[in-house]
Design a protein around this motif. Structure first.
Motif, PDB file in Angstrom:
ATOM      1  N   ALA A 179       0.963  -1.169   0.164  1.00  0.00           N
ATOM      2  CA  ALA A 179       0.202   0.067  -0.092  1.00  0.00           C
ATOM      3  C   ALA A 179       0.859   1.110  -0.226  1.00  0.00           C
ATOM      4  CB  ALA A 179      -1.136  -0.180   1.162  1.00  0.00           C
TER       5      ALA A 179
ATOM      6  N   SER B 208       1.034   6.841   2.695  1.00  0.00           N
ATOM      7  CA  SER B 208       0.112   7.272   3.246  1.00  0.00           C
ATOM      8  C   SER B 208      -1.106   6.534   4.056  1.00  0.00           C
ATOM      9  CB  SER B 208      -0.493   8.380   2.169  1.00  0.00           C
ATOM     10  OG  SER B 208      -1.236   7.766   1.180  1.00  0.00           O
ATOM     11  N   THR B 209      -1.078   5.311   3.489  1.00  0.00           N
ATOM     12  CA  THR B 209      -2.088   4.268   4.090  1.00  0.00           C
ATOM     13  C   THR B 209      -1.854   4.101   5.591  1.00  0.00           C
ATOM     14  OG1 THR B 209      -2.206   3.402   2.023  1.00  0.00           O
ATOM     15  CG2 THR B 209      -3.484   2.284   3.897  1.00  0.00           C
TER      16      THR B 209
ATOM     17  N   SER C 141      -2.575   1.540   8.545  1.00  0.00           N
ATOM     18  CA  SER C 141      -3.336   0.205   8.699  1.00  0.00           C
ATOM     19  C   SER C 141      -3.480  -0.217  10.201  1.00  0.00           C
ATOM     20  CB  SER C 141      -2.550  -0.732   7.990  1.00  0.00           C
ATOM     21  OG  SER C 141      -2.647  -2.171   8.493  1.00  0.00           O
TER      22      SER C 141
END
Length: 431
Positions: free
Chosen positions: A32, A35-36, A38
């Motif tokens: 990913a 900026s993701t 999780s």
């Protein structure tokens, strides 16, 4: 070319495997964008790991340090397929080392040594009572995997060049005519074969591959000694001949980098890799991350050419040892035994004259008399049957120890022959 139906090769158990959502989420999180955020995985926080730095020195004087973010990654969970930078490096390596046809339809998965890959592949393809093509003799780690499944081992006799294609074809034709179940896979250890030390020549590899296409079976190309051969030219792997996508190649770093790292990798078409990956998700999740990161750094420092130089050094090292043990075997076993000088691998396969079964001689007397070797029956379909061979490893023992071992083996053989003569004499007198 007809598209292969891989569902034909998979067992019902393998087809029933389902992905673990948490493992899939780890894979997604790894790929990913930065900026993701999780909150999906149950990963421990790297700040809690007690290790702050690991430094590694290589024999050529180069070194590297794992610290902070890199060390955090090296001690953390990763996607099942493997540490992504290593997976990429291994893809490039395979492409360069073997130039496999259909490369875009293949994939790789990192396993905990090729024995791990071997067991995952066989359990994906072979069901209870299935026929399984194996050379006669073969690596016992295969039998350890399939024995609980009551597999029918279909033994293909070998000569000095490996499994004999004419007998392989005739065996398959006879099974077909009689309506017997057809094998879906053949196990081959083609270079520096364990236990015999042979290299299957290119023409024979091509012929075995042709038969695989003709009778629709997969080839499990278990090749840990591919880079430990003593021929002038590099053997061409089954993977490099695979125009139909039926070769599953197992590579191992155990014999060439370190056995304790427990790293190998498997190359096959994507559907077969997917089956193994699902099995890994249910067993040990992924091969050790720290080992994978160390290996990746090594490959990065050395590059392809550096790794090939290391393999050349290994060949020179083991070839000298092979020459010494062959010389000692000639010296001490002359008239007592026969052997061929191995073309690769770690082993000398010795056939003893006048002794039908070496098991007791080696496993009992040998141990008592200070010499341990592997009895030939261990590499056969039925280890309880008689076999006159012995496997001696020349990889680790010092030259002095090799000398002592061969001298003691000669004494053992003479003692065994003398006892056989005595027993025969007593039997003749009695009758």
């Amino acid at each position: 070319m007809e598209k292969m139906d891989y569902s034909y090769f998979k067992t019902e158990v393998s087809k029933r495997r389902r992905p673990a959502t948490t493992r899939e989420l780890t894979k997604i999180a790894y790929s990913a964008p930065k900026s993701t955020v999780s909150l999906a995985e149950g990963m421990p926080n790297e700040e809690t790991f007690p290790f702050t730095e690991i430094s590694v020195k290589l024999y050529d004087g180069s070194s590297f340090i794992l610290d902070e973010s890199e060390l955090g990654a090296a001690l953390q969970y990763i996607p099942t397929q493997g540490y992504p930078p290593l997976v990429q490096a291994l893809r490039e390596f395979q492409r360069r080392a073997h130039a496999p046809p259909l490369w875009e339809s293949r994939d790789i998965v990192v396993v905990s040594g090729s024995q791990d890959g071997l067991s995952k592949v066989l359990e994906a393809v072979i069901g209870t009572g299935d026929p399984f093509l194996v050379p006669d003799s073969f690596y016992p780690g295969v039998e350890a995997v399939v024995a609980p499944h009551k597999v029918e081992l279909v033994m293909i006799p070998q000569d000095d060049d490996g499994p004999i294609p004419e007998i392989l074809r005739e065996t398959l034709r006879n099974r077909e005519i009689s309506g017997a179940k057809m094998p879906k896979i053949m196990y081959i250890n083609p270079t520096g074969t364990n236990p015999t030390g042979i290299i299957i020549p290119l023409e024979r590899r091509k012929e075995i591959y042709r038969i695989a296409c003709e009778y629709n079976f997969l080839i499990l190309d278990d090749d840990p000694y591919h880079f430990v051969h003593f021929d002038k030219e590099e053997p061409k792997s089954f993977l490099s001949l695979d125009t139909e996508g039926r070769v599953i190649r197992l590579d191992s770093f155990s014999k060439v980098i370190s056995s304790g790292l427990r790293i190998g990798f498997m190359t096959a078409t994507a559907p077969l890799i997917a089956s193994v990956e699902l099995h890994l998700q249910s067993s040990h999740l992924h091969a050790p991350t720290l080992s994978q990161v160390i290996l990746y750094k090594l490959l990065k420092i050395w590059g392809y050419d550096g790794l090939m130089e290391h393999y050349m050094r290994l060949r020179y090292f083991y070839k000298n040892r092979r020459d010494v043990i062959s010389m000692l075997a000639h010296k001490y076993l002359n008239g007592l035994a026969d052997f061929n000088v191995p073309k690769g691998g770690f082993f000398l396969w010795i056939k003893i004259r006048g002794i039908k079964n070496t098991w007791k001689m080696i496993m009992q007397r040998g141990v008592t008399n200070g010499v341990i070797m592997a009895p030939g029956a261990a590499f056969m379909k039925d280890p309880s049957k008689s076999c006159n061979a012995i496997r001696a490893s020349f990889s680790k023992a010092s030259y002095e120890e090799m000398d002592l071992a061969m001298r003691r083996l000669a004494q053992l053989i003479r003692a065994e022959l003398a006892e056989n003569d005595k027993n025969n004499y007593i039997e003749n007198v009695d009758t």
